[in-house]
Design an enzyme around this catalytic site. Sequence first.
Site, PDB file in Angstrom:
ATOM      1  CD  GLU A  87      -3.142  -0.947   2.054  1.00 46.82           C
ATOM      2  OE1 GLU A  87      -3.176  -0.444   3.026  1.00 46.82           O
ATOM      3  OE2 GLU A  87      -4.080  -1.608   1.907  1.00 46.82           O
ATOM      4  CD  GLU A 130      -4.069  -6.314   2.223  1.00 47.23           C
ATOM      5  OE1 GLU A 130      -4.882  -5.728   2.718  1.00 47.23           O
ATOM      6  OE2 GLU A 130      -2.898  -6.277   2.370  1.00 47.23           O
TER       7      GLU A 130
END
Length: 660
Positions: free
Chosen positions: A142, A299
Amino acid sequence: MKIGVDYYPEQWERKYWREDADQMKEAGVRIVRMGEFAWSRLEPQEKQYSFEWLDEAVAIFAERQIQIILCTPTCTPPQWLFEKYPEVIQMDKTGRRVPIGIRGHRCLNHPLYRQKCKDIITKLATRYRDNAWVVGYQIDNELEANHCCCPVCEEKFREFLQKKYGRIENLNQAYGNTVWSGEYSSFSQIRPPFGEHPTWLNPSYMLDFHRYASESTAEYVAFQRELIHAIDEKALITTNTWFCENMPDCYEMFADLDFVSYDNYPATALPTDEETLYSHAFHLDFMRGIKQKNFWIMEQLSGNLGSWTPMSPALQPGMLKGYSLQAIAHGADTILHFRWRTAVSGAEMFWHGILDHSNVKGRRYREFCELCQTVNQLTDLENTVISNKVAILYSSEQEYAFKIQPQVEGMHYFTQLKAYHDAFTCFGVGVDLIDWMSDLSIYDVVVAPTIFVTNHEIEHNLRQFVENGGHLILTNRSGVKDANNLCIMAPLPTVFSDIAGITVKEYDPIGPVRQRLRLAEELSENGKQTAEASLWCDIIDAEDTKVLARYGENFYQGSAAITQNQYGGGRVYYIGTVLNRRGMLALIKYMIRESGIEYVEGLPLGVEHTVRENGKEKWTFLFNNTKETQAFSWKVVSQKGADEMHQEVLKPFEMRIWKE
Ligand code: GLA
Ligand code: ZN
C-alpha cells in the site's frame, strides 16, 4: 478465476501450518499470499538470513497444489536496521523523524535503505526462482506518494525541479514567484513543504511537489520490479494499492507491472440515505481502468473491520461472498481474502479474517467455502473482459490541485467523479474510469469532471473526441488553471468555452446548502421539473446554446445552470453546478438516450448490472448490494429497441450470473 487467502505463517506456531493448509485446500483455495511483513524473521540480524521457515511454508502449500504470491517485506524494516541506520527513517513535514514501531516509516529514497531492500529482495527472488508454485511477487505494501522531507528527499526534489526547468529563472516564471518575494536565485533555496499551513505556500510549487512525490514512489516500485525481474523473468509482479491520503499516480506506478492489485474493503455499514453514493463499484472500476485490463484483489473483506478505528458492524449474511463476486463482475480475476486467521497479537488484531480468535469455524468460514465453490466453477469466465462505451476521466493533477486549494466546503474531486459513476450505474451502464490522457476513440460518452488544471493535450483530445461525434460532459471548475497551476486570464471555462458554447459570467460557491433548480422539459420526469443545486453555481451566459436547467432562486434566478452545445459531429454538456441525485439521474438518463447507448430499465436502487464478454459469449451479472430482497422486472434498452422483460428476485447481496 481464483480465490485465495492472505496468510502470515510467521504469526502462528508451526503446528497450525499444515492444518491450515489442509483446511484451505478443502475449502477450495487456489492461491495464498505470504511474507508481507516478515523481514525480521527473514533477516534477524544484518546479512544473517533465515529462510528455512518460509521454505517449509512454501513447501506445505506447493504439496497441496496451492499457488503462492510472495511479498517483498520492505514495508516493515526490522528494528536492528533502524538502530544501525537511523537516517533511513522518514521525516515528516515538521522536520521530525517519524516514530518507529509502526510500519511504512522508512524513506523510500535513502540509498542505505535501498541497499538493504536490494539485499533481501535478491535473496528472496533467487531462493524461489525455480519453484513453480511461487508464481509472483507483491512489491511492498500500500504505497503512498513519497512525502518524506528528509535531506535525501529534499535533494531529490531539487533534482526533479532542475530537470524540469533547467534554469531557476524558468521556475520563477512558471510559479509566478514575484508574489510575496518568492523568487529563488538558486535551486539550493528550494525546500520540501515544511510547516502546518500548506495553503500559504505557492500552489504551483505545491503541485510540483505532489508530482515529484508520486514520481518518487513510482521510481521505487520500478527499482524493486527491476530487481525481481532480473532474477526471475517469468514471475508476475504487482503491488497492492488502495485509496489513501496521498495517492500516487497509479497509471505511472503500475506502468511496468503485470497487473493492478487492490485491497478491497467495502464498508460493512450500508449508506442509509439515497444521496450517499455507493462507492464499491466505483473503486473497482477505477482499479480496472488503471491498466485498462482485468486486475486482482490482493486483500478482500472477510470480517468486521477494526483496529485503526473502533470496529465496524458485522458482515451481513451474503456480504462476504457477494462482495467478492461483485469484484469479479467488475473485472477482478483473482481474489485473495484478508486474512485466513484473525491476528491474536499486534496492532490489527481486531481487523477480522475468515477464522475468528475463537478458532472455531463459523458463519463467515462457511460462506467463504461456498464462494470458493462458486468461483471454481466459473472457469469459462477466464479471458473475458469488460468493454464499455462510457468513460470518466480521472487525473491525479486534479486530485492534487483540489487538495492544495479546496474550492468550496464539501467539494471533493473524487466525489464529483463518483456522482457521475453512480448515475450511470443506476441505469446499468458500465463505466471505465481511465487516465485523462487515454485514447478516447473507443467511447461514445466521456465525462471529464473538473478539468481544473488543464493542458494542451487534454484540450486537443477532448475537442477531437467531440468533433468525431462523441458526447462530452464538462463541469464547473474546468479550465481554471494552466499546467503550472496559474489562473488563466479569460472568461471560464476559458480554453473549453468554444466547444461548450458558453461563458461563465460569475460564480457562487454556495457550499453545502441546497438551491432550487428548474429543469427543462427534456429532463423532467412525471411532470417533475425541479431538482437541487449545491456546492457551486456557475452563472452561465448561454446565448447560443440550449439550456437544460436554470437556477430557481438567489440573485441569478433564471440564469442557465446546465447547457448543451452541438460542436462538430458531437455534443458538449456543461454542468455549471453540482446536482442532487434526482437531478443527476434526470440529466444522465437524458444523455444516455441522446447518445444512443444501451442501458437497463427497472433496476432498483442498489442493484448493479455488469457484463463480461470474450467476443463470442457474454456473461451478465446482477448484484443486489442492499440488505433487502429485491424483486423486480428489468429490460435492456438499446437503439434496436427494448429487449424482453426479465423477472428477478435477488436475496440480500446475492449475485446472479448467466451466460448468453
Ligand atoms: C491494509 C494492509 C494490510 C492490513 C489491512 C487491515 O489493507 O495492506 O496489511 O493492515 O490494511 O488493516
Ligand atoms: Zn526521505
